[in-house]
Each structure stands twice: as C-alpha cells, then as structure tokens.
Design an enzyme around this catalytic site. Structure first.
Site, short mmCIF file in Angstrom:
data_model
loop_
_atom_site.label_atom_id
_atom_site.label_comp_id
_atom_site.label_asym_id
_atom_site.label_seq_id
_atom_site.Cartn_x
_atom_site.Cartn_y
_atom_site.Cartn_z
CG HIS A 134 -12.87 11.06 10.79
ND1 HIS A 134 -13.01 9.70 9.77
CD2 HIS A 134 -14.03 12.38 10.33
CE1 HIS A 134 -13.81 10.89 8.22
NE2 HIS A 134 -14.21 11.65 8.84
CE LYS A 138 -16.91 9.93 11.01
NZ LYS A 138 -18.68 10.69 11.02
#
Length: 249
Positions: A134, A138
């Site tokens: 990600h 995040k």
C-alpha cells in the site's frame, strides 16, 4: 427514499471520495461531515454512518452509532476478529431493532472476488502466503484486506490440514494471521496491491489484485451505503451483499 449519511473521516482520501459519490447520488445526501476534531454528537439524526477514520477512533464511532441506533458502514482497517466479536455480542444483547454494522475491509469488487477465490483454492494447497503493498501513508499493517483474506483461507483449512508456514518465528517471515504469513510493504508509487501465492508439489498459483485508481472503490461504497439501512447484526466483507453463491458470515 433518500438516506442521510454522516461521513466520519471526511477529510481523508476515502472520506472525500465518499462525499463526492453521495453528493452525486439521487438517493443519498450528506447529513454531516466529521473530522478528528468534530463531536460525534453530529451524527445524530443520520440514517447511515460511514466511518473511514483510523484505528483507535473507529471503535468510538461504532459504539456511539450503536448507542444512537444508526446503521454503520466501517471502512477503517485495524479491526481484529475479537473486537468485531465484541460488537456482535453487543448487538445480540440488544433489541431486535438494533442497527446493523457492516465491516468492509475493501470496497473494491475485484479485491473481494480475489479474496473469495483464494478461499476456494486454499484447501488444495499446503503452502500459502500473502504479500500486500500500500501507499506510504497507510498507517496500519497488515491491511484489513490481507487480514480478511487470511481469515478466509484459515477458515477453509479448519476441517483439514493447516497452512504450512515453516520458520514462522523469524521476523522476516512476516506476521501470522489465521496461520497464514502476511508480508506488508508501505512505499511511494503504490496505491494497493495484494498477491496470494499458493504452492504445491511442482506448481504455484498466484492470485493478484491491483488497485490502479480510487475509482475502483466507488461501486462498493455505494452498494454498502444503500444496503446499510436495512442491515441487522454484524456483517463482514462486501461479499455479504453480493450473490456469489458462496457461504458468507
């Protein structure tokens, strides 16, 4: 009938995306936009709460929504199974009109299907590992999607042999989730990607889902918001709203 939606986490990327979708939809309208400094009392009067905050905040949002009897769509990662069970128990001890809480680890329909495909294939492979990547912003790892996928895989193995995870005590082997090693990458240049790699004698099967644009979440967000007012109890995963012909929680 128009549903009034309170968006909690409205200043984040998912919150902004949801607000745009709600404003464009004829059957939805924005009831309130909340950020980290807002009082949760602002959700009072909403038909649905849409929570995309962060771990540590999301539990307070859900508890307050239950107190007010408002159905809630939870798009925040970081909900372990035991905390979801706590919410399930709280709703079970309430009245029959208690609101539904829908936990959605990923709003992408493709991601939901990939996780389900992994669960279907899992009983036929001894070795299974997950690599998820990600964007650098995040804050939680493993991702909620990876956790959900691992739980589905682990559940598929309950009646048979466990997933093979040798040397799992070594830090480089990732974090075990439901017995499945999960490796997380957080880096620039990535939005979201997950590989489920399955190995057996002489072969491997890799199921890959790549998110190339936040627009991939739009259909799932709208599906969840429209289903929430009629929901009861706890549901986990967008697949509970899809007719996949497969068992769901």
């Amino acid at each position: 009938m128009t549903s009034r939606v309170a968006v909690v986490g409205a200043t984040g990327r998912m919150g902004r995306l949801a607000l745009g979708l709600i404003e464009q939809a004829e059957d939805l309208e924005v009831h309130a936009e909340l950020d980290s400094s807002s009082s949760l009392d602002e959700i009072a009067g909403a038909d649905v709460v849409f929570d995309v905050t962060r771990p540590g905040v999301t539990e307070r949002v859900v508890d307050h929504a239950i107190d007010l009897g408002i159905p809630t769509v939870v798009g925040t990662s970081g909900w372990p199974a035991e905390r979801i069970d706590h919410v399930r128990g709280r709703l079970a001890s309430g009245d029959e009109d208690a609101p539904g809480i829908l936990f959605v680890p990923n709003f992408s329909l493709g991601s939901v299907l990939a996780s389900r495909f992994a669960a279907i294939a899992a009983p036929y492979f001894d070795s299974i590992e997950i690599i998820e990547a990600h964007h650098a912003g995040k804050v939680d790892s493993p991702s909620g999607t990876a956790v959900r996928t691992a739980e589905l895989i682990g559940g598929a193995h309950l009646g048979g042999r466990p997933v093979s995870a040798p040397h799992s005590d070594q830090r480089a082997r990732g974090q075990l989730v439901a017995g499945v090693p999960v490796h997380s990458l957080r880096m620039d240049g990535v939005l979201a990607k997950q590989d489920v790699i399955m190995g057996a004698t002489g072969e491997t099967l890799t199921l890959t889902h790549t998110t190339q644009s936040p627009s991939s979440y739009e259909a799932g967000i709208l599906l969840a918001l429209r289903a929430a007012p009629e929901a009861r109890g706890v549901s986990v995963g967008l697949e509970t709203l899809l007719d996949l012909g497969l068992p769901t929680e």
